[in-house]
Motif scaffolding. Structure first.
Motif, PDB file in Angstrom:
ATOM      1  N   ARG A  33      53.983  24.822   1.644  1.00  0.00           N
ATOM      2  CA  ARG A  33      55.097  24.108   2.275  1.00  0.00           C
ATOM      3  C   ARG A  33      56.298  23.899   1.340  1.00  0.00           C
ATOM      4  O   ARG A  33      56.756  22.773   1.130  1.00  0.00           O
ATOM      5  CB  ARG A  33      54.599  22.771   2.819  1.00  0.00           C
ATOM      6  CG  ARG A  33      53.716  22.916   4.025  1.00  0.00           C
ATOM      7  CD  ARG A  33      52.980  21.632   4.375  1.00  0.00           C
ATOM      8  NE  ARG A  33      53.842  20.536   4.753  1.00  0.00           N
ATOM      9  CZ  ARG A  33      53.395  19.367   5.176  1.00  0.00           C
ATOM     10  NH1 ARG A  33      52.095  19.165   5.274  1.00  0.00           N
ATOM     11  NH2 ARG A  33      54.224  18.398   5.477  1.00  0.00           N
ATOM     12  N   CYS A  73      59.205  21.972   2.777  1.00  0.00           N
ATOM     13  CA  CYS A  73      59.142  20.510   2.751  1.00  0.00           C
ATOM     14  C   CYS A  73      59.535  19.929   1.396  1.00  0.00           C
ATOM     15  O   CYS A  73      59.860  18.754   1.299  1.00  0.00           O
ATOM     16  CB  CYS A  73      57.731  20.037   3.120  1.00  0.00           C
ATOM     17  SG  CYS A  73      57.268  20.451   4.798  1.00  0.00           S
ATOM     18  N   CYS A  96      64.187  20.671   3.374  1.00  0.00           N
ATOM     19  CA  CYS A  96      64.288  19.633   4.407  1.00  0.00           C
ATOM     20  C   CYS A  96      64.965  18.377   3.848  1.00  0.00           C
ATOM     21  O   CYS A  96      64.466  17.754   2.914  1.00  0.00           O
ATOM     22  CB  CYS A  96      62.901  19.277   4.937  1.00  0.00           C
ATOM     23  SG  CYS A  96      62.979  17.915   6.107  1.00  0.00           S
ATOM     24  N   CYS A 123      55.754  12.723   6.799  1.00  0.00           N
ATOM     25  CA  CYS A 123      55.522  14.177   6.742  1.00  0.00           C
ATOM     26  C   CYS A 123      54.111  14.558   7.184  1.00  0.00           C
ATOM     27  O   CYS A 123      53.905  15.616   7.755  1.00  0.00           O
ATOM     28  CB  CYS A 123      55.758  14.687   5.323  1.00  0.00           C
ATOM     29  SG  CYS A 123      57.459  14.518   4.798  1.00  0.00           S
ATOM     30  N   CYS A 144      55.556  14.131  11.500  1.00  0.00           N
ATOM     31  CA  CYS A 144      56.493  15.268  11.642  1.00  0.00           C
ATOM     32  C   CYS A 144      55.803  16.520  12.216  1.00  0.00           C
ATOM     33  O   CYS A 144      54.883  17.075  11.609  1.00  0.00           O
ATOM     34  CB  CYS A 144      57.120  15.604  10.299  1.00  0.00           C
ATOM     35  SG  CYS A 144      58.241  17.024  10.416  1.00  0.00           S
ATOM     36  N   ARG A 185      54.818  10.363   1.311  1.00  0.00           N
ATOM     37  CA  ARG A 185      55.249  11.242   2.421  1.00  0.00           C
ATOM     38  C   ARG A 185      54.427  10.938   3.689  1.00  0.00           C
ATOM     39  O   ARG A 185      53.804  11.835   4.276  1.00  0.00           O
ATOM     40  CB  ARG A 185      55.094  12.702   2.005  1.00  0.00           C
ATOM     41  CG  ARG A 185      56.044  13.179   0.920  1.00  0.00           C
ATOM     42  CD  ARG A 185      57.456  13.320   1.453  1.00  0.00           C
ATOM     43  NE  ARG A 185      58.264  14.135   0.545  1.00  0.00           N
ATOM     44  CZ  ARG A 185      58.664  15.377   0.827  1.00  0.00           C
ATOM     45  NH1 ARG A 185      58.360  15.930   1.972  1.00  0.00           N
ATOM     46  NH2 ARG A 185      59.389  16.046  -0.049  1.00  0.00           N
TER      47      ARG A 185
HETATM   48  S1  SF4 Z   1      60.119  15.663   7.440  1.00  0.00           S
HETATM   49 FE1  SF4 Z   1      58.841  17.327   8.230  1.00  0.00          FE
HETATM   50  S2  SF4 Z   1      59.865  19.245   7.694  1.00  0.00           S
HETATM   51 FE2  SF4 Z   1      60.786  17.577   6.487  1.00  0.00          FE
HETATM   52  S3  SF4 Z   1      59.649  17.564   4.568  1.00  0.00           S
HETATM   53 FE3  SF4 Z   1      58.601  16.140   5.891  1.00  0.00          FE
HETATM   54  S4  SF4 Z   1      57.030  17.384   6.921  1.00  0.00           S
HETATM   55 FE4  SF4 Z   1      58.469  18.802   6.013  1.00  0.00          FE
END
Ligand code: SF4
Ligand code: SF4
Ligand code: SF4
Length: 286
Positions: free
Chosen positions: A65, A68, A72, A194, A198, A191
């Motif tokens: 990822r 991420c 983002c 996340c 998300c 996070r």
């Molecule tokens: S908000 Fe969503 S897309 Fe953005 S870093 Fe977090 S998981 Fe990834």
């Protein structure tokens, strides 16, 4: 390996500044700022120029990822909150929610519910759900408070035009409140958004668990200092069982930087288990 964290912070800073400039000042800010939009997954998909989407699908399969941890803007805003946590903790030493290190939490099944809800809402045309769940649109909606054209931009690819006078102001305020909650939760739980809510993160996580490069603990070198688990904002490292939940790892590379024994690495190979009793039976048969 230590350089990976530095590189990713450098990239995420560039993309965050470009994204905020584009969203809050407008397309005239600087031609280079358009890179922040062109690199986003959902705007790329909706614009039917799926180059960025295809790129990120392949990149996620190979590296995990990285989207991420670098591109983002909502992820980078959460990182800012996570970094400011340690300074706030110094000011308020008695606040356990700020001073407590992160620790492993099991994956949440609720994230799949949010992904399903998001996909269903897009299919059914209930686009307001995207204002709440999808990071780029969430930020774009918040930007609408300052730059009203951003609200129209948010909906342009859906074929719907809504101005603030049409009542979209309420949507902008709701989005701003949600973003505030996301940032406050990042202060306490890293996070959290996340890996629990998300839909983009959940979809990318489903690919990341099969990614070629992954985070792996070497049991022969690990000295159980717990530093990697304490600093992991995704709360996906479990030192006790030498386990890293790759589907939730956002490739921040914090763990690589703090390990005193180079025991946690970002690599293709899978480590063999340390004791013969824990090795697969087929290894004895060969
Ligand atoms: S908000 Fe969503 S897309 Fe953005 S870093 Fe977090 S998981 Fe990834
Ligand atoms: S395991 Fe945790 S600390 Fe390490 S890169 Fe992944 S998210 Fe970051
Ligand atoms: S930081 Fe390194 S040595 Fe310490 S627990 Fe993690 S992998 Fe093991």
């Amino acid at each position: 390996m230590n350089d990976l964290k530095t590189i990713r912070i450098f990239l995420s800073t560039i993309f965050l500044v470009a994204s905020l400039a584009w969203l809050f000042i407008g397309p005239d800010v600087n031609p280079l700022a358009i890179i922040s939009v062109k690199s986003q997954i959902i705007p790329s998909t909706l614009a039917a120029t799926i180059g960025a989407t295809a790129f990120w699908l392949v990149a996620t399969f190979v590296f995990g990822r990285l989207y991420c941890s670098t591109v983002c803007p909502v992820g980078s805003l959460q990182d800012l909150a996570i970094w400011s946590r340690r300074y706030l903790a110094r000011l308020s030493r008695k606040n356990r929610s700020l001073t407590r290190p992160y620790q492993f939490v099991p994956p949440s099944r609720g994230r799949w519910t949010f992904l399903t809800l998001y996909a269903a809402s897009l299919l059914l045309g209930v686009f307001s759900v995207a204002w709440i769940l999808e990071p780029w649109r969430l930020l774009q909606s918040v930007a609408g408070l300052e730059r009203h054209a951003a609200v129209a931009d948010t909906w342009a690819h859906s074929g719907i035009f809504i101005s603030l006078a049409d009542g979209a102001l309420i949507g902008c305020i709701i989005s701003a409140l949600i973003l505030l909650v996301v940032i406050l939760m990042a202060l306490i739980r890293g996070r959290w958004f996340c890996n629990k809510i998300c839909p983009i993160g959940t979809a990318l996580g489903a690919i990341t668990q099969y990614s070629l490069y992954h985070i792996e603990i070497n049991p022969d070198k690990c000295i159980n200092c717990m530093k990697c688990e304490d600093i992991c904002p995704a709360q996906c490292v479990k030192v006790l069982s030498r386990h890293v939940d790759d589907s939730r790892c956002i490739r921040c590379f914090n763990c690589l930087k703090v390990c005193p024994n180079d025991a946690i690495r970002y690599q293709i190979n899978h480590n063999r288990r340390r004791t013969p009793l824990m090795q697969r039976r087929k290894q004895f048969n060969t």
